[in-house]
Every structure is written in C-alpha cells, then in structure tokens.
Scaffold this active site. Structure first.
Site, PDB file in Angstrom:
ATOM      1  N   ARG A   1      -8.609  -0.004   4.279  1.00 25.04           N
ATOM      2  CA  ARG A   1      -7.685   0.948   3.657  1.00 25.04           C
ATOM      3  C   ARG A   1      -6.354   0.277   3.329  1.00 25.04           C
ATOM      4  O   ARG A   1      -5.634   0.746   2.453  1.00 25.04           O
ATOM      5  CB  ARG A   1      -7.428   2.142   4.584  1.00 25.04           C
TER       6      ARG A   1
ATOM      7  N   CYS B   1      -5.725   8.318   8.775  1.00 28.39           N
ATOM      8  CA  CYS B   1      -5.872   7.789  10.131  1.00 28.39           C
ATOM      9  C   CYS B   1      -5.491   8.846  11.157  1.00 28.39           C
ATOM     10  O   CYS B   1      -4.609   9.661  10.930  1.00 28.39           O
ATOM     11  CB  CYS B   1      -4.953   6.591  10.319  1.00 28.39           C
TER      12      CYS B   1
ATOM     13  N   LYS C   1       0.836  -1.210   0.000  1.00 27.05           N
ATOM     14  CA  LYS C   1       0.000   0.000   0.000  1.00 27.05           C
ATOM     15  C   LYS C   1       0.876   1.267   0.000  1.00 27.05           C
ATOM     16  O   LYS C   1       0.632   2.192  -0.764  1.00 27.05           O
ATOM     17  CB  LYS C   1      -0.901  -0.002   1.238  1.00 27.05           C
ATOM     18  N   ASN C   2       1.890   1.276   0.846  1.00 29.67           N
ATOM     19  CA  ASN C   2       2.679   2.506   0.978  1.00 29.67           C
ATOM     20  C   ASN C   2       3.589   2.747  -0.218  1.00 29.67           C
ATOM     21  O   ASN C   2       4.262   3.771  -0.292  1.00 29.67           O
ATOM     22  CB  ASN C   2       3.489   2.480   2.282  1.00 29.67           C
TER      23      ASN C   2
ATOM     24  N   ASP D   1       4.721  20.582   7.593  1.00 38.71           N
ATOM     25  CA  ASP D   1       5.666  21.693   7.507  1.00 38.71           C
ATOM     26  C   ASP D   1       6.946  21.329   6.752  1.00 38.71           C
ATOM     27  O   ASP D   1       7.519  22.162   6.042  1.00 38.71           O
ATOM     28  CB  ASP D   1       6.012  22.205   8.923  1.00 38.71           C
TER      29      ASP D   1
ATOM     30  N   ARG E   1      -0.357  15.361  12.452  1.00 39.38           N
ATOM     31  CA  ARG E   1       0.479  14.944  11.319  1.00 39.38           C
ATOM     32  C   ARG E   1       0.722  16.170  10.440  1.00 39.38           C
ATOM     33  O   ARG E   1       0.120  16.326   9.387  1.00 39.38           O
ATOM     34  CB  ARG E   1      -0.192  13.810  10.546  1.00 39.38           C
ATOM     35  N   PRO E   2       1.631  17.032  10.880  1.00 38.08           N
ATOM     36  CA  PRO E   2       1.862  18.274  10.143  1.00 38.08           C
ATOM     37  C   PRO E   2       2.547  18.029   8.799  1.00 38.08           C
ATOM     38  O   PRO E   2       3.062  16.933   8.553  1.00 38.08           O
ATOM     39  CB  PRO E   2       2.792  19.057  11.074  1.00 38.08           C
TER      40      PRO E   2
ATOM     41  N   ASP F   1       4.301   1.210  11.839  1.00 43.75           N
ATOM     42  CA  ASP F   1       3.125   0.496  11.340  1.00 43.75           C
ATOM     43  C   ASP F   1       2.971  -0.893  11.959  1.00 43.75           C
ATOM     44  O   ASP F   1       1.906  -1.501  11.840  1.00 43.75           O
ATOM     45  CB  ASP F   1       3.216   0.341   9.814  1.00 43.75           C
TER      46      ASP F   1
HETATM   47  C1  UD1 Z   1       4.723   7.293   8.277  1.00 46.43           C
HETATM   48  C2  UD1 Z   1       5.855   6.315   8.541  1.00 46.43           C
HETATM   49  C3  UD1 Z   1       5.845   5.323   7.435  1.00 46.43           C
HETATM   50  C4  UD1 Z   1       4.463   4.663   7.419  1.00 46.43           C
HETATM   51  C5  UD1 Z   1       3.364   5.704   7.272  1.00 46.43           C
HETATM   52  C6  UD1 Z   1       1.967   5.124   7.376  1.00 46.43           C
HETATM   53  C7  UD1 Z   1       8.031   6.750   9.552  1.00 46.43           C
HETATM   54  C8  UD1 Z   1       9.200   7.627   9.613  1.00 46.43           C
HETATM   55  N1  UD1 Z   1       7.094   7.058   8.629  1.00 46.43           N
HETATM   56  O1  UD1 Z   1       4.929   7.927   7.033  1.00 46.43           O
HETATM   57  O2  UD1 Z   1       6.857   4.352   7.602  1.00 46.43           O
HETATM   58  O3  UD1 Z   1       4.392   3.744   6.402  1.00 46.43           O
HETATM   59  O4  UD1 Z   1       3.497   6.650   8.300  1.00 46.43           O
HETATM   60  O5  UD1 Z   1       1.601   4.846   8.678  1.00 46.43           O
HETATM   61  O6  UD1 Z   1       7.934   5.793  10.281  1.00 46.43           O
HETATM   62  N2  UD1 Z   1       6.329  15.152  10.374  1.00 46.43           N
HETATM   63  C9  UD1 Z   1       6.363  16.489  10.648  1.00 46.43           C
HETATM   64  N3  UD1 Z   1       6.238  17.373   9.600  1.00 46.43           N
HETATM   65  C10 UD1 Z   1       6.089  16.947   8.320  1.00 46.43           C
HETATM   66  C11 UD1 Z   1       6.042  15.574   8.050  1.00 46.43           C
HETATM   67  C12 UD1 Z   1       6.153  14.688   9.103  1.00 46.43           C
HETATM   68  O7  UD1 Z   1       6.508  16.903  11.786  1.00 46.43           O
HETATM   69  O8  UD1 Z   1       5.982  17.793   7.410  1.00 46.43           O
HETATM   70  C13 UD1 Z   1       6.421  14.185  11.499  1.00 46.43           C
HETATM   71  C14 UD1 Z   1       5.125  13.408  11.672  1.00 46.43           C
HETATM   72  O9  UD1 Z   1       4.195  14.117  12.450  1.00 46.43           O
HETATM   73  C15 UD1 Z   1       5.596  12.142  12.333  1.00 46.43           C
HETATM   74  C16 UD1 Z   1       6.957  11.915  11.656  1.00 46.43           C
HETATM   75  O10 UD1 Z   1       7.380  13.193  11.182  1.00 46.43           O
HETATM   76  O11 UD1 Z   1       5.775  12.336  13.693  1.00 46.43           O
HETATM   77  C17 UD1 Z   1       6.932  10.889  10.536  1.00 46.43           C
HETATM   78  O12 UD1 Z   1       6.166  11.381   9.503  1.00 46.43           O
HETATM   79  P1  UD1 Z   1       6.234  10.862   7.992  1.00 46.43           P
HETATM   80  O13 UD1 Z   1       7.332   9.879   7.801  1.00 46.43           O
HETATM   81  O14 UD1 Z   1       6.152  12.020   7.108  1.00 46.43           O
HETATM   82  O15 UD1 Z   1       4.855  10.147   7.939  1.00 46.43           O
HETATM   83  P2  UD1 Z   1       4.284   9.351   6.778  1.00 46.43           P
HETATM   84  O16 UD1 Z   1       4.815   9.781   5.455  1.00 46.43           O
HETATM   85  O17 UD1 Z   1       2.824   9.322   7.013  1.00 46.43           O
END
Ligand code: UD1
Length: 422
Positions: A401, A119, A25-26, A127, A124-125, A309
């Site tokens: 999902r 989810c 999926k990812n 920035d 989940r910012p 995950d």
């Molecule tokens: C994350 C997981 C990924 C997983 C996916 C689905 C990690 C590092 N990433 O990816 O393996 O497959 O969820 O569950 O394990 N963050 C910020 N600002 C940003 C982007 C991210 O502060 O602009 C923070 C997030 O809040 C979080 C962390 O960074 O605490 C990881 O985020 P990110 O890797 O971007 O999340 P996903 O891409 O959703």
C-alpha cells in the site's frame, strides 16, 4: 484472484549504496482526489506504483473521469464527473478514500459513501470531517455505516476551528472550500508537507489558498478549476524507512531525493543512535555505527514533531540497539500491533496503553511474522534485515500500500530478499 505473497529475508548483510525515493503516498492520494474538481486534464508526475494509487484511480473512473498511467505519471481526463457515490469495496480498501468526500460534495452537491477502511490503527473516527462540512452548509445523515451528504442551498465558506490538527479533515475541508462560495478559514490546521503539496497543485489549477503549512489556512472559493501538471514531493516516510534499513545493518548509503527539512524531527534520532548524516547534492547520506545506541524518548505528535508513521520503523531499529528507549504514541491508540511480531523475532518490548519500553537486544533472530498494517509491516522488514537468519513476512499487501518495489530497492542496496508466492 488474490495472490498471497511473502517476503523472504536473510538478515545480517550490511546494506550499502543509493536508493531513490518514490513520490509521497500521503501526498498523491489527496491530489488524485483533488483532480476530480478540475475541468481540464491533470498530469500528476512522480506518482508511485502503489495499490492505494490504483484504488484512487478506480474511484476516479467510477465517478466518471478517465485515469490512466503513463510511466511514472498518472493522467486524469477532462470529463465531467457524473456519479456522487463511492462503492463500499473501494472505501473499505483505503482509508484515504474519505478525502474524496469534500471533493465530491463540492462538485456534485451531494455524496454517498460508507465508513472508510484502511490500516487498523485503532478507532479512526471522522467526526471532525463531518462537523466541518456541516459548518459549510452540508446536511449529513449516517445510517448503518452509510454517510449521506447533501448541500442545503450552496456550499459556503466558514470559520472552522479544528479540535485537533487532523490531516484528513484539513484536506477534506480544503477540497470542499476551493469551490465553495466565500472564504473558509481553518484554524489549528494540519501542517504536514503533504498538505502544502496538495495546495500547490490546487493553486496551479487556479485555487486561491494561503497559509498552507501553517496553522491558519485561508481558502477563497473560485467558480471553477482548470487542470495542471504537478510533480509530487518525495516520500519522507519512505526515506526514514530506507535510512533505518541501512542503519540496522551497520551500513552506509545515500537516500536520493529526500528533503531533509521534511524529516527534521527524525534526523536527531538517527544522530542520537550514533549514525552520521550528511546532506549531499541529491539527498542525504547515512553511515551507521557497528551497533546502534538507544534513543531515550520518542513521542509521536502532529507535524513538525515526530511522525506516527515512523514509530514502528524506529522501534524496529531500537529493538536491536544498545540500551533502553521509551516510545509514547499519542496519535493512534491501536498502533502497537507490530510489537507482538517483533517479539517473535526476539525483541524485548513491554507496552501498556500508549507507552512502549524497548530494551535493545544484541541480535534479533529471523522468524515467520505477519504484517499487521503498512508501517508495522515495514518495521518487520527492517527488523528482518538486521536479524540473524531467515525471516518470512506474510500479509505483505499492507506493505504494498505504501512502498513501490520494496524488494527491488533493498536488493539494490545488497539485501538478501525475495518475494515469493505463499
Ligand atoms: C494520520 C497522520 C498522518 C499520517 C496518516 C497515515 C497525524 C496527525 N496524522 O493522518 O501524518 O500520514 O495518519 O498514517 O499524525 N481524529 C478524530 N476525528 C476525526 C479525524 C481524526 O478523532 O474526524 C483523530 C484520529 O483518530 C487520530 C488523530 O485524530 O487519533 C489523527 O488523525 P488524522 O490526522 O485525521 O489521521 P490521518 O489523516 O489518517
């Protein structure tokens, strides 16, 4: 009309047999987003039948390209995209829709999207995404949850040092950089196998990318991308889920298609709990003991460390193990919502902030529980398979999902499971 469905599981049956993995999926979601960059047809094979894939196909169609299924594959047409926005309902349905942002900007020079949904795992910012795109020459304004992006002059390569190896931000930067003018260097990039898979697809389309899977990724922008055939990698989190389902029932089975190198941080956890793992010609076999042992300490971290995950899934296993296990969730602050549901099934778990202490009980007991997010929902399925008696799991749209035909695959392993309308 939304049909509310439930999973009914009668626990305690030992699972045995083979289970074949879906495409990741990812991986498939950013690859579908990448397909809008292509001038020719793209044929994405091993594309799982997931609600998130359907949302991605709807976004692609909204943008102006055709997207349709052909069995296990999705075909994206060679039409030009004509729109630069993603409607709010689609953004809300799926957080990964943020990955379209870099691609839309690269193709159209501007983009309008609302803040993403998905989810609820705590804040989940985005920035890091925004700051990187600004460095590439994009003006960005944010008003009332709407993000408007416009390329100032030309989208251009940049040296981008990520403050955290964000998976989504790394993907977004790559998707913008492949068609940007000049070279982009991402340092502290995410190293997940799904990033590597995305770049393999893009390179088949003519993109110039080196270093994917390492912390420095270099992208030299090209004028245009063709289309390509691409087969999506197997889903490593689905693999861990079925290994856990087999393990909690004291069963034995083979997970077909799993690439053991993608789950290296989780293999020792199964071994520590007493499972015997053996790689086979087609995947990995697992034989679980009568009762699982506890594992001492699990700390989620970016790849190649233990994946966030898999946290809820392994916690469900440990809830029925012999001894105490400590979990530390460092990636997402709000990722312990499944704990309250596991407690309804008799789990002994104490959590505070990022730490959860799980004292295994002899047997969980079936209960009516509700999925709180995708992997938390999978954890409830696993707990229910190990529990004594009947469980009813509601809110299973979260599970859909990320898992194609979960009840069919578990039934084939011998589970007593049914999907019913509630
Ligand atoms: C994350 C997981 C990924 C997983 C996916 C689905 C990690 C590092 N990433 O990816 O393996 O497959 O969820 O569950 O394990 N963050 C910020 N600002 C940003 C982007 C991210 O502060 O602009 C923070 C997030 O809040 C979080 C962390 O960074 O605490 C990881 O985020 P990110 O890797 O971007 O999340 P996903 O891409 O959703």
């Amino acid at each position: 009309m939304l049909i509310l469905e439930k999973l009914i599981i009668d626990g305690g049956t030992r699972l045995c047999g083979e289970v074949k993995l879906q495409g990741a999926k990812n991986s498939v979601l950013p690859i579908l987003a990448a397909s809008i960059l292509c001038d020719d047809e793209c044929y994405i094979d091993n594309c799982p039948r997931l609600s998130d894939c359907n949302v991605s196909m709807r976004i692609i169609r909204h943008l102006g390209k055709s997207a349709y299924r052909d069995g296990g594959s999705v075909i994206i047409g060679n039409e030009e995209i004509t729109k630069n926005d993603i409607p709010e309902d689609m953004m809300r349905e799926m957080r990964s829709s943020i990955t379209f942002l870099g691609a839309i900007i690269a193709k159209m020079g501007e983009a309008k999207i609302s803040l993403p949904g998905g989810c609820e795992l705590g804040p989940r910012p985005i920035d890091i995404h925004i700051s990187a795109l600004k460095q590439m020459g994009v003006d960005i304004s944010e008003n009332h949850g709407l993000i408007e992006c416009k390329v100032r002059d030309k989208l251009r390569g940049a040296m981008i040092a990520l403050p955290y190896p964000s998976v989504g931000a790394t993907e977004n930067i790559i998707l913008a950089a492949v068609l940007a003018k000049g070279t982009t260097i991402i340092s502290n990039a995410a190293k997940e196998p799904e990033i590597v898979d995305l770049t393999i697809f893009l390179r088949s389309c003519g993109a110039k990318i080196i270093g994917a899977g390492e912390s420095t990724v270099i992208i030299c922008g090209v004028e245009s991308l063709s289309g390509a055939y691409h087969k999506v990698i197997p889903d490593r989190i689905e693999a861990i889920s079925y290994m856990s389902a087999i393990a909690i029932t004291g069963g034995t089975g083979e997970v077909i298609g799993v690439l053991p190198e993608h789950i290296m941080a989780v293999i020792p956890i199964f071994e520590e709990s007493g499972c015997k793992l053996q790689s086979t010609d087609s995947g990995l076999s697992i034989t679980a003991p009568e009762r699982l042992g506890a594992v001492k300490y699990i700390r989620t971290m970016p790849y190649p460390a233990f994946p966030t995950d898999a946290q809820a899934i392994i916690m469900a296993l440990m809830a029925q193990s012999m001894g105490t296990s400590v979990f530390v969730e460092t990636v997402f602050s709000g990722r312990y919502k499944h704990i309250a549901e596991l407690q309804r099934m008799g789990a002994n778990i104490k959590a505070e902030d990022r730490v959860a202490v799980v004292s295994g009980v002899e047997r969980l007991s079936g209960a009516s529980v509700s999925a709180t997010d995708l992997r938390g929902g999978a954890a409830l399925v696993i707990a229910a398979l190990g529990a004594d008696g009947r469980s009813e799991i509601s809110n299973i749209h979260y599970i859909d999902r990320g898992y194609e035909n979960i009840e069919g695959k578990l039934k084939k392993l011998g589970a007593c499971i049914a999907r019913v309308n509630s």
